[in-house]
Design a protein around this motif. Structure first.
Motif, PDB file in Angstrom:
ATOM      1  N   ILE B 113       0.824  -1.201   0.000  1.00  0.00           N
ATOM      2  CA  ILE B 113       0.000   0.000   0.000  1.00  0.00           C
ATOM      3  C   ILE B 113       0.865   1.262   0.000  1.00  0.00           C
ATOM      4  CG2 ILE B 113      -0.258   0.277   2.496  1.00  0.00           C
ATOM      5  CD1 ILE B 113      -3.326   0.566   1.815  1.00  0.00           C
ATOM      6  N   LEU B 114       2.042   1.165   0.646  1.00  0.00           N
ATOM      7  CA  LEU B 114       2.976   2.298   0.656  1.00  0.00           C
ATOM      8  C   LEU B 114       3.520   2.546  -0.744  1.00  0.00           C
ATOM      9  CD1 LEU B 114       5.120   1.812   3.852  1.00  0.00           C
ATOM     10  CD2 LEU B 114       4.012   3.905   3.107  1.00  0.00           C
ATOM     11  N   THR B 115       4.022   1.458  -1.361  1.00  0.00           N
ATOM     12  CA  THR B 115       4.561   1.581  -2.717  1.00  0.00           C
ATOM     13  C   THR B 115       3.493   2.127  -3.649  1.00  0.00           C
ATOM     14  OG1 THR B 115       5.915  -0.348  -2.224  1.00  0.00           O
ATOM     15  CG2 THR B 115       5.749   0.312  -4.530  1.00  0.00           C
ATOM     16  N   LEU B 117       0.655   3.860  -3.008  1.00  0.00           N
ATOM     17  CA  LEU B 117       0.278   5.249  -2.771  1.00  0.00           C
ATOM     18  C   LEU B 117       1.416   6.193  -3.157  1.00  0.00           C
ATOM     19  CD1 LEU B 117      -1.909   7.119  -1.704  1.00  0.00           C
ATOM     20  CD2 LEU B 117      -0.880   6.968   0.551  1.00  0.00           C
ATOM     21  N   ALA B 118       2.651   5.782  -2.853  1.00  0.00           N
ATOM     22  CA  ALA B 118       3.804   6.619  -3.199  1.00  0.00           C
ATOM     23  C   ALA B 118       3.851   6.849  -4.704  1.00  0.00           C
ATOM     24  CB  ALA B 118       5.096   5.962  -2.718  1.00  0.00           C
ATOM     25  N   LEU B 119       3.686   5.771  -5.469  1.00  0.00           N
ATOM     26  CA  LEU B 119       3.698   5.917  -6.932  1.00  0.00           C
ATOM     27  C   LEU B 119       2.546   6.811  -7.385  1.00  0.00           C
ATOM     28  CD1 LEU B 119       4.629   2.285  -8.010  1.00  0.00           C
ATOM     29  CD2 LEU B 119       6.018   4.328  -8.315  1.00  0.00           C
ATOM     30  N   LEU B 120       1.392   6.644  -6.736  1.00  0.00           N
ATOM     31  CA  LEU B 120       0.233   7.451  -7.134  1.00  0.00           C
ATOM     32  C   LEU B 120       0.506   8.947  -6.903  1.00  0.00           C
ATOM     33  CD1 LEU B 120      -2.720   7.561  -8.090  1.00  0.00           C
ATOM     34  CD2 LEU B 120      -3.395   7.509  -5.690  1.00  0.00           C
ATOM     35  N   THR B 121       1.127   9.266  -5.744  1.00  0.00           N
ATOM     36  CA  THR B 121       1.406  10.686  -5.495  1.00  0.00           C
ATOM     37  C   THR B 121       2.324  11.249  -6.575  1.00  0.00           C
ATOM     38  OG1 THR B 121       3.248  10.113  -4.049  1.00  0.00           O
ATOM     39  CG2 THR B 121       1.141  10.534  -2.983  1.00  0.00           C
ATOM     40  N   SER B 122       3.297  10.432  -7.000  1.00  0.00           N
ATOM     41  CA  SER B 122       4.202  10.908  -8.048  1.00  0.00           C
ATOM     42  C   SER B 122       3.483  11.061  -9.376  1.00  0.00           C
ATOM     43  CB  SER B 122       5.374   9.945  -8.225  1.00  0.00           C
ATOM     44  OG  SER B 122       6.214  10.006  -7.113  1.00  0.00           O
ATOM     45  N   THR B 124       0.326  11.669  -9.824  1.00  0.00           N
ATOM     46  CA  THR B 124      -0.532  12.848  -9.742  1.00  0.00           C
ATOM     47  C   THR B 124       0.297  14.118  -9.898  1.00  0.00           C
ATOM     48  OG1 THR B 124      -1.534  11.570  -7.973  1.00  0.00           O
ATOM     49  CG2 THR B 124      -2.471  13.726  -8.395  1.00  0.00           C
ATOM     50  N   ARG B 125       1.405  14.141  -9.183  1.00  0.00           N
ATOM     51  CA  ARG B 125       2.216  15.346  -9.181  1.00  0.00           C
ATOM     52  C   ARG B 125       2.795  15.608 -10.569  1.00  0.00           C
ATOM     53  NH1 ARG B 125       5.912  17.287  -4.238  1.00  0.00           N
ATOM     54  NH2 ARG B 125       4.508  19.000  -3.888  1.00  0.00           N
ATOM     55  N   PHE B 209      -3.579   1.249  -7.225  1.00  0.00           N
ATOM     56  CA  PHE B 209      -3.231   2.672  -7.194  1.00  0.00           C
ATOM     57  C   PHE B 209      -2.758   3.185  -8.548  1.00  0.00           C
ATOM     58  CE2 PHE B 209      -2.917   1.351  -2.807  1.00  0.00           C
ATOM     59  CZ  PHE B 209      -3.499   2.413  -2.125  1.00  0.00           C
TER      60      PHE B 209
END
Lengths: 336, 267, 310
Positions: B113-115, B117-122, B124-125, B209
């Motif tokens: 879930i960390l990996t 969500l982390a990829l998703l934030t990138s 999105t950004r 994600f």
């Protein structure tokens, strides 16, 4: 005549370790040249520098008259027989031997023909379809030899090639290697830690210790005239005595065990010392005696004499050791 | 003493093994049940008709094709990158080597879930659209270590003097790689590639994600889990997924003949 | 370009790389490091950054400004703290249960299984680990269902009352096994069990057999040998396994969604916040929680001396 190998002031440093420390040597063309020394003495690094697997930190390497210090191994006219043979396990014996020809782009028929010739030479005809895993140690050794010779190198490097073989096979191979070298007339640079192997096969031997060459000479000279305590002890065995123990001037002297005469009882005379026999080892053709001298300090001496003269020589008895002054070798000061 | 204590131990160990495998057998059984509304046990009857129905479903085929494409692409990237790291690390030691090993393991060691969500934030950004590419990037990231483990173990077993011998005999770096290194690591590459494929084919947490609107087979399956619509079809897909992930694993085990290389290949 | 010319260029390249081994190493490492360093580490860093952002209450857009508000919001809400406590308790229970079930299996594999038996066991433990996570969760849905095999089994034995008694336990029970914490616990234990077996087995495998013999020769009873020799040496494996089961339980969001009682877990909260709620900063802050807890657990394990035998 052009030298096969010239090392000038070569050093090779790994981190803080001077594996090879300012070494210079010249190997003559057609010579059987051995690098002899204990493990970690720098002999293998020296060979790897010639092969091109290591690069010198300083100094120059000239092979057959060409500067080779910055040439990769595949651009050097030398080939190597590895200690573990380094045969390619996924290839047949024939493809192993033909490898050098294959990477040079020589056609299949031609390279197989030449590889078979080499296999003939090392007496492995009929084995060409096998994989290395299906061969005995001695056979693998021969494949490694054939593979290294297929390119007709003018210099062959051998890194303890007989180290993994048992004693009997070793002795056979020593004779074979020597005669092969004569027959082909190429230069052999041979690394070994076995002094008897080096003495019996080589034209000249460089004795390595702590990254330096202690002495470079013919086998006979090395044995008869060791220059340092290290050489005296490593090549054959030797008794090393301080000069003052012998009533001579300072410095150290070496004498070979077989150059000392041993007699029971106390006999006075020059060039002799009295001691106590502490051990007798019967070795078949010879007998080895361990003697302690109680002169100024306690010194152990080893004496080797032909078998049959043990009468009166029992452990615990008093003995006299005598020698010819010409058998004493004055040693150069150096690290032991 | 030893034998009496080992009977209790044997029972405990055997029960544990049963616990691990019993659910897999249940899945197999339910694919054939004639009941289609509930999970009734024992099944009132057995039938093969769900296989035909599942095979006629386009949404399943599309999800399957996407999963295969993703897994193939992720495996290819992981094979290249994983082999490069293995070649760089297996013999040399330098400052920071341990950090690199840690960096390799991190994507499978941290919760998915960390990996994800982390990829998703990138994503999105960076203003990217999640889709095929972003799924592949995510999968390749955690597949690298699987290939690395296999290849590095094989390289360590291969004697380095083989490479030296090849160069000594006149082969340059490229030829040495082609004629000596590649044949030596070929089965390790195949094994690592198959494990990576299985890992990617089955991955769902990171994918939820990074997939956007795309639907891989596990995502299709997940939506069935949360909102069951076609239970019998789900049962059939379940044994299909098990088969697709297990076959490569059994094969790669055959290829490496060693379990250590597969170790550290968890999810 | 002719083949000969391209060959010569490749040979040149080979030469220059051979003479510069550090450069060759760098070229090999650069692509994978860029991938993992930029894409993966960069993303993790980005995630951390997001947890220090907040969401504008009116527009629903992310405000890219450093703030502790999101963490404050997370920690000040009793509902959120409930979620954390529920998840941690479940993770602890799952870890303990996995340890209890895994130890005899690992022990058997390390000390009793030989040759083919050992290979069989190894494969038997690895297969569930590698086979589809989703499908295995799904299998439990079938098993735990009201009309499923467990109910059937209890009824066959005329023990239906026992199952009902279990389900009647407050908090842990529920209307059926598949909608109770007890059922969820079973699924978690099942799914993560191999992660506990393998590290313990690896640790026990390293215990020299001669050490056990030595202990027995010195007059230790088997129980003593176990407590004084085997257990301390197995400890690093137990800790490694427990880190897996603990952290995997903390981060999972699918199992609590498929099986179990209502009431969110950390993973579900992360998923819902980034998805429907569209609050990525809060999701990021929630995802930091497992990392902090695992860090605390590691520090605790180290202080308890779990790594001393390494």
């Amino acid at each position: 005549m052009q030298n096969a190998v010239e090392l000038k002031n070569v050093s090779c440093v790994f981190g803080t370790v001077h594996a090879v420390d300012h070494i210079s040597l010249e190997v003559l063309a057609g010579e059987f040249f051995s690098l002899l020394g204990p493990s970690g003495s720098g002999k293998t690094t020296c060979l790897r520098l010639i092969a091109g697997f290591e690069r010198p930190s300083s100094g120059s390497i000239v092979l057959l008259g060409k500067d080779a210090a910055s040439l990769p191994p595949y651009a050097r006219e030398v080939n190597t027989v590895f200690q573990d043979y380094a045969l390619f396990p996924h290839m047949s014996v024939l493809d192993n031997v033909a490898y050098a020809l294959m990477v040079r782009g020589i056609g299949r028929l031609e390279r197989h023909r030449r590889a078979l010739e080499l296999l003939e030479m090392v007496k492995l005809r009929g084995m060409e379809k096998r994989r290395p895993a299906e061969l005995s140690g001695g056979q693998r050794q021969r494949v490694a030899l054939a593979r290294a010779l297929v390119n007709k190198p003018r210099i062959l490097l051998l890194d303890e090639p007989l180290g993994a073989l048992d004693l009997k096979l070793r002795e056979e191979m020593q004779i074979e290697l020597k005669s092969l070298q004569r027959q082909l007339g190429i230069t052999f640079v041979y690394v070994t830690h076995d002094q008897s192997e080096a003495l019996s096969m080589s034209d000249r031997v460089a004795v390595f210790n702590r990254g330096r060459i202690e002495q470079l000479d013919s086998p006979k000279k090395l044995y008869e005239y060791p220059e340092t305590e290290f050489v005296a002890r490593f090549v054959g065995s030797a008794n090393v005595l301080a000069g003052k123990e012998l009533g001579l001037d300072g410095g150290k002297f070496a004498i070979r065990p077989e150059r000392i005469r041993i007699e029971p009882g106390r006999i006075s005379g020059t060039n002799s010392l009295v001691g106590r026999l502490i051990d007798v080892h019967f070795l078949g053709s010879q007998t080895r005696y361990e003697v302690t001298l109680v002169n100024n300090s306690t010194i152990r001496m080893t004496v080797v004499a032909p078998a049959g003269g043990e009468a009166g020589l029992e452990a615990g008895s008093e003995v006299t050791l005598t020698w010819n002054p010409g058998s004493l070798r004055k040693l150069r000061e150096g690290e032991a | 003493m030893r034998s009496s204590s080992s009977i209790g131990l044997k029972i405990a160990a055997g029960m544990g093994l049963l616990f691990l495998h019993f659910p897999l057998l249940i899945i197999l059984l339910y694919a054939f049940t004639s009941e289609d509304k509930t999970y009734k046990f024992p099944p009132p009857g057995l039938t093969l008709k769900w296989f035909a129905i599942a095979a006629s479903r386009n949404d399943i085929w599309e999800a399957l094709f996407l999963s295969v494409k993703v897994a193939a692409a992720a495996t290819l990237i992981a094979l290249v990158l994983g082999t490069m790291v293995a070649a760089a690390l297996y013999r040399s030691s330098f400052f920071g080597k341990d950090s690199i090993t840690l960096l390799l393991i991190l994507p499978i060691a941290l919760p998915g879930i960390l990996t994800g969500l982390a990829l998703l934030t990138s994503i999105t950004r960076a203003g990217l659209d999640p889709g095929f590419l972003t799924i592949v990037v995510g999968h390749a990231t955690f597949c690298i270590v699987v290939v690395f483990n296999n290849v590095v173990a094989r390289l360590r077993r291969m004697s380095y003097s083989q490479i030296e011998a090849s160069m000594d005999l006149g082969a340059d770096a490229l030829q040495t790689f082609r004629y000596v290194v590649l044949p030596n690591i070929a089965t390790a590459l195949l094994a690592g590639g198959m494990l990576a494929f299985a890992l990617s084919f089955d991955e769902v947490i990171v994918t939820t994600f990074t997939a956007g609107k795309e639907e891989t087979l596990p995502i299709w399956f997940l939506s069935e889990l949360f909102r069951p619509r076609d239970r019998p079809v789900t049962n059939v897909v379940a044994i299909f997924v098990i088969a697709v992930t297990l076959l490569p694993i059994l094969l790669s085990q055959r290829l490496t003949q060693s379990f250590e290389e597969m170790h550290g290949g968890g999810k | 370009m002719s083949p000969a010319a391209s060959k010569a260029i490749l040979r040149k390249l080979s030469d220059s790389l051979f003479l510069r081994p550090r450069l060759a190493l760098l070229l090999l490492l650069l692509p994978p490091l860029l991938w993992l360093g930029v894409i993966y580490l960069g993303s993790l860093l980005n995630l951390l950054l997001y947890s220090f952002y907040s969401i504008d209450d009116f527009t629903g857009q992310v405000k890219y400004q450093f703030t502790l508000d999101t963490f404050r919001a997370l920690l000040s809400s009793p509902a959120n703290l409930d979620i954390v406590a529920r998840t941690v308790l479940m993770a602890v229970a799952v870890t303990v249960a996995c340890g209890v079930i895994a130890f005899p299996m690992a022990y058997f594999m390390a000390f009793y299984a030989r040759g083919n038996t050992k290979a069989f066991w190894y494969l038997a433990v690895l297969l569930p680990l590698w086979s589809s996570y989703l499908v295995r969760v799904y299998a439990w849905r079938l098993i735990l269902a009201q009309e499923g095999i467990i109910s059937w089994f209890f009824n066959q034995l005329h023990l239906g009352w026992l199952l009902n008694a279990i389900l009647a336990v407050p908090v842990l029970g529920g209307p059926s096994l598949s909608s109770s914490y007890f059922g969820m616990f079973l699924v978690f234990v099942y799914i993560w069990l191999p992660y506990m077996i393998l590290p313990i087995q690896a640790a026990l495998e390293r215990v020299p057999k001669s050490l056990i013999q030595a202990s027995a020769d010195l007059g230790a009873r088997p129980a003593q040998t176990f407590r004084t020799v085997i257990l301390p040496l197995a400890m690093p494996g137990v800790v490694a396994g427990s880190i897996f089961t603990f952290s995997l339980t903390l981060g999972d969001y699918i199992i609590p969604g498929v099986v179990g009682a209502p009431g969110y877990f950390i993973g579900q909260m992360v998923y819902v916040q980034q998805g429907n709620a569209g609050n990525i900063p809060l999701a990021a802050a929630f995802s930091v929680v497992p990392i902090v807890i695992i860090g605390l657990y590691l520090a605790f394990a180290r202080r308890a001396g779990a790594f001393d035998a390494l």
